[in-house]
Design a protein around this motif. Sequence first.
Motif, PDB file in Angstrom:
ATOM      1  N   GLU A  43       0.833  -1.197   0.000  1.00  0.00           N
ATOM      2  CA  GLU A  43       0.000   0.000   0.000  1.00  0.00           C
ATOM      3  C   GLU A  43       0.867   1.246   0.000  1.00  0.00           C
ATOM      4  O   GLU A  43       1.814   1.360   0.786  1.00  0.00           O
ATOM      5  CB  GLU A  43      -0.901  -0.006   1.241  1.00  0.00           C
ATOM      6  N   ILE A  44       0.554   2.175  -0.905  1.00  0.00           N
ATOM      7  CA  ILE A  44       1.226   3.468  -0.920  1.00  0.00           C
ATOM      8  C   ILE A  44       0.173   4.564  -0.792  1.00  0.00           C
ATOM      9  O   ILE A  44      -1.005   4.350  -1.061  1.00  0.00           O
ATOM     10  CB  ILE A  44       2.072   3.673  -2.192  1.00  0.00           C
ATOM     11  N   VAL A  45       0.624   5.723  -0.358  1.00  0.00           N
ATOM     12  CA  VAL A  45      -0.276   6.859  -0.153  1.00  0.00           C
ATOM     13  C   VAL A  45       0.063   7.930  -1.189  1.00  0.00           C
ATOM     14  O   VAL A  45       1.232   8.306  -1.346  1.00  0.00           O
ATOM     15  CB  VAL A  45      -0.141   7.426   1.266  1.00  0.00           C
ATOM     16  N   ASP A  68      -9.323   3.385  -2.336  1.00  0.00           N
ATOM     17  CA  ASP A  68     -10.290   4.405  -1.938  1.00  0.00           C
ATOM     18  C   ASP A  68     -11.006   4.939  -3.173  1.00  0.00           C
ATOM     19  O   ASP A  68     -10.368   5.225  -4.183  1.00  0.00           O
ATOM     20  CB  ASP A  68      -9.589   5.577  -1.240  1.00  0.00           C
ATOM     21  N   LYS A  69     -12.292   5.073  -3.056  1.00  0.00           N
ATOM     22  CA  LYS A  69     -13.067   5.645  -4.158  1.00  0.00           C
ATOM     23  C   LYS A  69     -13.038   7.167  -4.129  1.00  0.00           C
ATOM     24  O   LYS A  69     -13.252   7.825  -5.133  1.00  0.00           O
ATOM     25  CB  LYS A  69     -14.510   5.147  -4.092  1.00  0.00           C
ATOM     26  N   GLY A  70     -12.801   7.697  -2.948  1.00  0.00           N
ATOM     27  CA  GLY A  70     -12.751   9.154  -2.836  1.00  0.00           C
ATOM     28  C   GLY A  70     -11.464   9.577  -2.162  1.00  0.00           C
ATOM     29  O   GLY A  70     -10.485   8.841  -2.142  1.00  0.00           O
ATOM     30  N   PHE A  71     -11.465  10.793  -1.632  1.00  0.00           N
ATOM     31  CA  PHE A  71     -10.276  11.332  -0.990  1.00  0.00           C
ATOM     32  C   PHE A  71     -10.490  11.396   0.514  1.00  0.00           C
ATOM     33  O   PHE A  71     -11.583  11.644   1.010  1.00  0.00           O
ATOM     34  CB  PHE A  71      -9.971  12.741  -1.525  1.00  0.00           C
ATOM     35  N   HIS A  72      -9.385  11.203   1.268  1.00  0.00           N
ATOM     36  CA  HIS A  72      -9.382  11.422   2.707  1.00  0.00           C
ATOM     37  C   HIS A  72      -8.691  12.749   2.992  1.00  0.00           C
ATOM     38  O   HIS A  72      -7.744  13.124   2.296  1.00  0.00           O
ATOM     39  CB  HIS A  72      -8.612  10.306   3.428  1.00  0.00           C
ATOM     40  N   THR A  73      -9.147  13.439   4.003  1.00  0.00           N
ATOM     41  CA  THR A  73      -8.510  14.701   4.369  1.00  0.00           C
ATOM     42  C   THR A  73      -7.583  14.482   5.557  1.00  0.00           C
ATOM     43  O   THR A  73      -7.845  13.641   6.433  1.00  0.00           O
ATOM     44  CB  THR A  73      -9.565  15.760   4.732  1.00  0.00           C
ATOM     45  N   TYR A 100      -5.616  12.709   0.524  1.00  0.00           N
ATOM     46  CA  TYR A 100      -4.835  11.573   0.035  1.00  0.00           C
ATOM     47  C   TYR A 100      -5.764  10.440  -0.376  1.00  0.00           C
ATOM     48  O   TYR A 100      -6.938  10.391   0.009  1.00  0.00           O
ATOM     49  CB  TYR A 100      -3.856  11.075   1.105  1.00  0.00           C
ATOM     50  N   MET A 101      -5.218   9.569  -1.179  1.00  0.00           N
ATOM     51  CA  MET A 101      -5.895   8.318  -1.483  1.00  0.00           C
ATOM     52  C   MET A 101      -4.852   7.200  -1.412  1.00  0.00           C
ATOM     53  O   MET A 101      -3.642   7.435  -1.500  1.00  0.00           O
ATOM     54  CB  MET A 101      -6.539   8.357  -2.865  1.00  0.00           C
TER      55      MET A 101
END
Length: 952
Positions: free
Chosen positions: A515-517, A544-549, A555-556
Amino acid sequence: MHMRTIDSRLRQLLGAAPNSYWDEKIKSKPGPYGERILSQLVFASELSKGNAHAFDEAITATLDYVERQIAEEGVIAKRTALQAEQLLTAVAPAAKSYDILCVAHAHIDMNWMWPWDETVSVTLDTFRTMLTLMEEYPSFVFSQSQASVYRIVQQYDPLMLEEIKRRVREGRWEVTASHWVEADKNMPNGESLTRQILYTKRYLSQLLGIDPASLNLDFEPDTFGHSVFVPEILTNAGVRYYYHCRGSDGPIAYRWVAPSGNSVVCYREPTWYNDPIQPILGSYVPQICRQTGLKTHLHVYGVGDHGGGPTRRDLERLHAMNDWPIFPNIRFGRFADYYKQLESVSGTLPVVKGEQNCVFTGCYTSQSRIKTANRIGEATLQEAELFSAAAGALAGAAYPRAAYEEAWRNVLFNQFHDILPGSGVIETREHALGLFQHTMAIANTNRKLALERIAAGIDTSDLGGPDEAGTVSEGAGVGYGTQAFQITQVERGQGSTRIVHLFNPSAQNREEPVEIVLWDWNYAIRTLIVKDSDGNETAYQMLDKGFHTYWGHHYMRLLIEAKVPACGYSTYTVSLGEEEFEPFFPTDPRVDREERFVLENELLQVTFHPVFATVISMIDKTTGTELIDTARPAGLFRLIQEDPGKGMTAWWVGRYMSAASVHDQVKLVKGQRGPLRQSLNYELRFGNSAMKVAVSLDRNSPYLKYRIECDWQEIGKKGKSIPQLNFHWPLGYTSPSYTYDVPFGTVEREPLGMDVPGNSYAFGKREEKEEGGNKPSIMLVTNNKYGFRGTDDSLAVSLIRSSFDPDPYPELGNHHKIEMAVCVIGSHSTNRELTEAAYRFNHPLNVLSGTTHPGTRTKDASFLRLIEGSVALSAVKMPENPEGKRWIVRVYETDGQAAIAKLQLFKPATDAWYVDSNEIRLQTGLFIRVDGEYVCFEVPAYSAAAVCIVFE
């Protein structure tokens, strides 16, 4: 009949319970002279039993006289005692042929039922008493273990340290500390137990000006069990003697032989190590000496912890008792004096093989956060040292020896036998976790600094795109990843091409999804391209289907199929590909189909119950074998209620009163469905607790992984129960025995209906004679658990226990994170393969964001690779004494056969030689050869071996 009469008469005079007049629980108060003559009579009686009852007549006559005097006077007066001694004159020569060597010690527990500041006070106050007694009693000798207490004196009372040094030089203060603390011997890994000795010998020899070879006793009076390879670890570090009390009810004096054949001379304390002087102690001497073969009895005295050690009364009693005519000679002495005698008869001592276990089985689970700290601390330091050694040899980076020693000391301190086992109070845990934070700050920081130093020399000049003005990605992700105990995933790239370096701490090449970010990716997602260092596209999967804050950034997560060389790195890029026009079609469902909860890859097909989320089938696709007992649900989380009747709930796992499934009212949802990972998520609620479980299966992976987050709110109560969360996996085959990893090796145990220790895994071994060829077996591996149970053709691990003493709420307020895996292993797999599989699980690949720059190194490289040999890698580090570009490489043989370990290095070596655990050069007859970039060396069966490798 006659002897029974003597025994019964003595018991009556002593007022003790039948058959236990030697238990120091004299109920009557016979007065000082009564105590004197009765103690001598007891000793004479025991002496007579071992001499064909030669003294029975004199003892009987003396008893007649004493009983008459008591009848007439009501007490045993001085003249009665002295006359009784005259009647026993014939016994005196035999009595004085024995010696009692009295060794003074103060057992000081590290942070057991109190906080650190109290431990400091107890240490200093106790030592002040000992130094004062030395002034008053010129013959008094004192012995003290644990390097940590000398560190306390150095830090908090340096003037006292000078007094101790003077007494050490005089030979009146014996330093019995070969270890940093009196450590647990089951849960620390072999490298930790090696570092206990390495850092202790270096520290104390420099601090006190003593020969490190004199630190040859491992003093473990209260440790809760002793792993099978302890003699191997001790021998490799020049420790020849062992003292313990728990973990065995076998011989008192024996030679403990490791599977390699290396051995130590052991003394198992038959009475106790924490007592004042009692005159009745002579009753032990004849029987114990008959077992040891010596005429000298070792008696350890001094009330420990807050008892303050030996007292003035103890010393006065010993002086007085030495004048008794029908009693052994008594003298002050040292452990070294006794072990020298014991070693002289070591050839006649009983031989003991195997582990000296188990006691206090609850200690493999209690206080789970401390256990997480131990496992993660060990793993992170191992990786940090490896990559720092590589950075030193590759790029001339400074090796942070002092920082690593400080971090190791924290880990070693927390391995004390009341800290790591979780048998302490709230303050114990708080201090341990504070040390863990400090450890991780050192280890994780230096791990990342080493990786960055290596990456700085990689030629990435042909990667990446033009710089972009106004970028926000660079610097994003500060701190991200530390909660998972990984290096921070801060972004150093920008624009539509990002560089990623992957680092492998294993001694074998690895190919697996990682897994990479991706930070602040403001470009199209569906046209992403991931390429390896040769420019070949590699498979990936969006997690991830969307973005995380995250703190003003987004990031995804991306899963990529990666190949990384052994103890090395590889380089990948994530970039924006060309978008091809594709017409848009609606994705609304047109047909309803049966919903199946199945995870499947090239190796396994795992089917889950649609209601309970338990595993109802696990098929090995290469052989078609069903791996579970389909009559019993697998992957079952159970809420167990233990019987608290035994007390000491942190120490003991109670009898199971009930074991109920918590898979009622499961919220079950499908997770990932992609080319690299399939997953299934579900939530469980039970009692007052809630748990989230993510089960995943990656491409070509034999691991069915469980990631657990538990809000545990169960409370144990006296007289009610001890709640336990447990994971249970029934096997689809007969398992006559179970294999567990232990420090520097493995051990095979028969099925046992009790928790037993494993460093990280339990393996259900398939019946060898089973028809059908090499059908696979199951290994259960965890990232922070130690208490396993292999029995009834099943594997189980205790995850959380709510013991209630001494800490009433040890697991409340913790957001428990647990990772474990059910790993499918070939039945004919070697122990090395088991060990490597567990190592990979506990050491994921490291991910580092890269930048575009010139360099002298290729985009993929290996620092070290194990090519041949049934050995496992324990450590790669630079020597404690800095001498150019050198590595210490430590391995241990896993499969019981002499091996030639062949290592491939990143560049040619100029020399190599064997070293012991103290990193001192050894002259051995073992084979070792340097051939350019290859180093080959011999590792005897079941042995640990270390070599020093020299580079130009």
